[in-house]
Design a protein around this motif. Sequence first.
Motif, PDB file in Angstrom:
ATOM      1  N   MET A 163       0.936  -1.232   0.010  1.00 23.53           N
ATOM      2  CA  MET A 163       0.044   0.046  -0.133  1.00 23.53           C
ATOM      3  C   MET A 163       0.713   1.006   0.054  1.00 23.53           C
ATOM      4  O   MET A 163       1.996   1.055   0.684  1.00 23.53           O
ATOM      5  CB  MET A 163      -0.758  -0.096   1.302  1.00 23.53           C
ATOM      6  CG  MET A 163      -1.859  -1.136   1.408  1.00 23.53           C
ATOM      7  SD  MET A 163      -2.840  -1.196   3.104  1.00 23.53           S
ATOM      8  CE  MET A 163      -3.702   0.265   2.510  1.00 23.53           C
ATOM      9  N   LYS A 164       0.405   2.301  -0.756  1.00 26.24           N
ATOM     10  CA  LYS A 164       1.143   3.815  -0.355  1.00 26.24           C
ATOM     11  C   LYS A 164       0.159   4.589  -0.688  1.00 26.24           C
ATOM     12  O   LYS A 164      -0.926   4.657  -1.328  1.00 26.24           O
ATOM     13  CB  LYS A 164       2.080   3.695  -1.614  1.00 26.24           C
ATOM     14  CG  LYS A 164       1.507   3.958  -2.967  1.00 26.24           C
ATOM     15  CD  LYS A 164       2.786   4.069  -4.084  1.00 26.24           C
ATOM     16  CE  LYS A 164       2.286   4.434  -5.349  1.00 26.24           C
ATOM     17  NZ  LYS A 164       3.368   4.531  -6.245  1.00 26.24           N
ATOM     18  N   LEU A 165       0.514   5.754  -0.085  1.00 27.78           N
ATOM     19  CA  LEU A 165      -0.222   6.884  -0.008  1.00 27.78           C
ATOM     20  C   LEU A 165       0.880   8.010  -0.437  1.00 27.78           C
ATOM     21  O   LEU A 165       1.996   8.115   0.070  1.00 27.78           O
ATOM     22  CB  LEU A 165      -0.701   7.363   1.377  1.00 27.78           C
ATOM     23  CG  LEU A 165      -1.671   6.488   2.183  1.00 27.78           C
ATOM     24  CD1 LEU A 165      -1.975   6.802   3.627  1.00 27.78           C
ATOM     25  CD2 LEU A 165      -3.045   6.489   1.343  1.00 27.78           C
ATOM     26  N   GLU A 166       0.405   9.191  -0.950  1.00 27.24           N
ATOM     27  CA  GLU A 166       1.243  10.229  -1.321  1.00 27.24           C
ATOM     28  C   GLU A 166       0.787  11.577  -1.021  1.00 27.24           C
ATOM     29  O   GLU A 166      -0.418  11.675  -0.909  1.00 27.24           O
ATOM     30  CB  GLU A 166       1.368  10.355  -2.997  1.00 27.24           C
ATOM     31  CG  GLU A 166       1.954   9.087  -3.695  1.00 27.24           C
ATOM     32  CD  GLU A 166       2.119   9.220  -5.409  1.00 27.24           C
ATOM     33  OE1 GLU A 166       2.741  10.494  -5.647  1.00 27.24           O
ATOM     34  OE2 GLU A 166       1.990   8.480  -6.053  1.00 27.24           O
ATOM     35  N   THR A 167       1.644  12.248  -0.992  1.00 29.42           N
ATOM     36  CA  THR A 167       1.582  13.854  -0.344  1.00 29.42           C
ATOM     37  C   THR A 167       2.199  14.726  -1.238  1.00 29.42           C
ATOM     38  O   THR A 167       2.760  14.071  -2.257  1.00 29.42           O
ATOM     39  CB  THR A 167       1.819  14.227   1.010  1.00 29.42           C
ATOM     40  OG1 THR A 167       3.504  14.003   0.963  1.00 29.42           O
ATOM     41  CG2 THR A 167       1.252  13.384   2.115  1.00 29.42           C
ATOM     42  N   LYS A 168       2.358  15.901  -1.096  1.00 23.39           N
ATOM     43  CA  LYS A 168       3.111  16.767  -1.950  1.00 23.39           C
ATOM     44  C   LYS A 168       4.515  16.588  -2.074  1.00 23.39           C
ATOM     45  O   LYS A 168       5.027  16.353  -2.943  1.00 23.39           O
ATOM     46  CB  LYS A 168       3.086  18.295  -1.607  1.00 23.39           C
ATOM     47  CG  LYS A 168       3.429  19.141  -2.350  1.00 23.39           C
ATOM     48  CD  LYS A 168       3.553  20.620  -1.718  1.00 23.39           C
ATOM     49  CE  LYS A 168       4.282  21.662  -2.464  1.00 23.39           C
ATOM     50  NZ  LYS A 168       4.206  23.033  -2.007  1.00 23.39           N
ATOM     51  N   ARG A 169       5.294  16.378  -0.834  1.00 22.84           N
ATOM     52  CA  ARG A 169       6.679  15.586  -0.852  1.00 22.84           C
ATOM     53  C   ARG A 169       6.938  14.293  -0.465  1.00 22.84           C
ATOM     54  O   ARG A 169       8.377  14.122  -0.800  1.00 22.84           O
ATOM     55  CB  ARG A 169       7.397  16.657   0.211  1.00 22.84           C
ATOM     56  CG  ARG A 169       7.033  17.979   0.013  1.00 22.84           C
ATOM     57  CD  ARG A 169       7.930  18.745   0.771  1.00 22.84           C
ATOM     58  NE  ARG A 169       7.258  18.544   2.334  1.00 22.84           N
ATOM     59  CZ  ARG A 169       7.801  18.788   3.439  1.00 22.84           C
ATOM     60  NH1 ARG A 169       9.005  19.354   3.433  1.00 22.84           N
ATOM     61  NH2 ARG A 169       7.336  18.695   4.522  1.00 22.84           N
ATOM     62  N   VAL A 175       6.202  10.094  -0.113  1.00 23.09           N
ATOM     63  CA  VAL A 175       5.196   8.655  -0.616  1.00 23.09           C
ATOM     64  C   VAL A 175       5.369   7.985   0.568  1.00 23.09           C
ATOM     65  O   VAL A 175       6.534   7.612   1.046  1.00 23.09           O
ATOM     66  CB  VAL A 175       5.676   7.973  -1.788  1.00 23.09           C
ATOM     67  CG1 VAL A 175       5.034   6.654  -2.106  1.00 23.09           C
ATOM     68  CG2 VAL A 175       5.768   8.922  -3.038  1.00 23.09           C
ATOM     69  N   MET A 176       4.525   7.491   1.308  1.00 23.13           N
ATOM     70  CA  MET A 176       4.322   6.572   2.304  1.00 23.13           C
ATOM     71  C   MET A 176       4.097   5.171   2.014  1.00 23.13           C
ATOM     72  O   MET A 176       2.971   5.034   1.217  1.00 23.13           O
ATOM     73  CB  MET A 176       3.298   6.854   3.532  1.00 23.13           C
ATOM     74  CG  MET A 176       3.753   7.855   4.424  1.00 23.13           C
ATOM     75  SD  MET A 176       3.580   9.664   3.538  1.00 23.13           S
ATOM     76  CE  MET A 176       1.813   9.640   3.521  1.00 23.13           C
ATOM     77  N   HIS A 177       4.831   4.139   2.238  1.00 23.97           N
ATOM     78  CA  HIS A 177       4.884   2.827   1.832  1.00 23.97           C
ATOM     79  C   HIS A 177       4.812   1.952   3.064  1.00 23.97           C
ATOM     80  O   HIS A 177       5.437   2.010   3.897  1.00 23.97           O
ATOM     81  CB  HIS A 177       6.105   2.382   1.104  1.00 23.97           C
ATOM     82  CG  HIS A 177       6.243   3.198   0.066  1.00 23.97           C
ATOM     83  ND1 HIS A 177       5.879   2.588  -1.343  1.00 23.97           N
ATOM     84  CD2 HIS A 177       7.098   4.110  -0.467  1.00 23.97           C
ATOM     85  CE1 HIS A 177       6.520   3.265  -2.162  1.00 23.97           C
ATOM     86  NE2 HIS A 177       7.056   4.161  -1.701  1.00 23.97           N
ATOM     87  N   THR A 178       3.822   0.921   3.140  1.00 26.29           N
ATOM     88  CA  THR A 178       3.767   0.221   4.048  1.00 26.29           C
ATOM     89  C   THR A 178       4.800  -0.938   3.982  1.00 26.29           C
ATOM     90  O   THR A 178       5.444  -0.969   2.939  1.00 26.29           O
ATOM     91  CB  THR A 178       2.509  -0.839   3.957  1.00 26.29           C
ATOM     92  OG1 THR A 178       2.458  -1.314   2.762  1.00 26.29           O
ATOM     93  CG2 THR A 178       1.090  -0.086   4.532  1.00 26.29           C
ATOM     94  N   ILE A 179       5.412  -1.166   5.134  1.00 26.77           N
ATOM     95  CA  ILE A 179       6.736  -2.157   5.123  1.00 26.77           C
ATOM     96  C   ILE A 179       6.281  -3.714   4.831  1.00 26.77           C
ATOM     97  O   ILE A 179       5.289  -3.951   5.548  1.00 26.77           O
ATOM     98  CB  ILE A 179       7.199  -1.963   6.776  1.00 26.77           C
ATOM     99  CG1 ILE A 179       7.972  -0.367   6.506  1.00 26.77           C
ATOM    100  CG2 ILE A 179       8.615  -2.826   6.590  1.00 26.77           C
ATOM    101  CD1 ILE A 179       8.520  -0.280   7.749  1.00 26.77           C
TER     102      ILE A 179
END
Length: 170
Positions: free
Chosen positions: A1-7, A9-13
């Motif tokens: 899974m991943k989420l993006e913001t302006k700066r 990218v969050m990835h699940t480990i």
Amino acid sequence: MKLETKRLVMHTIDLPLIEAAARRDTQAIEAIGFNTNGEWPTPDFYEAIPYFRELLVRNQGTKGFDSWIMVAKDTQEIVGGIGFLGDPDPNGIIEIGFATNESHRRKGYCNEAAHALLNWASGQVNVQRIVARCEPGNIGSAAVLTKLGFRLDRKDAQYEYWNYVPDNRQ
């Protein structure tokens, strides 16, 4: 899974990344596709690796209610970690935690990542409330929690306890 913001990218480990982190193997982390200056995993996350590994094994992968990394879009460098301490409990409560690598503090990464993760969690039907805790005197974490809309609930000698109720659940 991943989420993006302006700066970010969050990835699940996943398991390969958690195993590389457990060995503090920067070459393996970079082979997975992330840059690192060696600050990640932070000491707190390093201690929690067995817990998150067990959570991934038990859930046969991620459900999102586990650990995520914050990755700078421009450099692909892991700048910190964020996530939850497991699935919602029977009352729909989850606990969030976050930490930025020392060289990336005071850049707003935790606020940016936590805002995105709170929005994601608030959209999950089984989440009723999100809590957090931080050590007394941790001004940075308290400031992030306040900015995100958490309210200080109580304090003891070890922690300050914070509550966040998603807008759609109030």
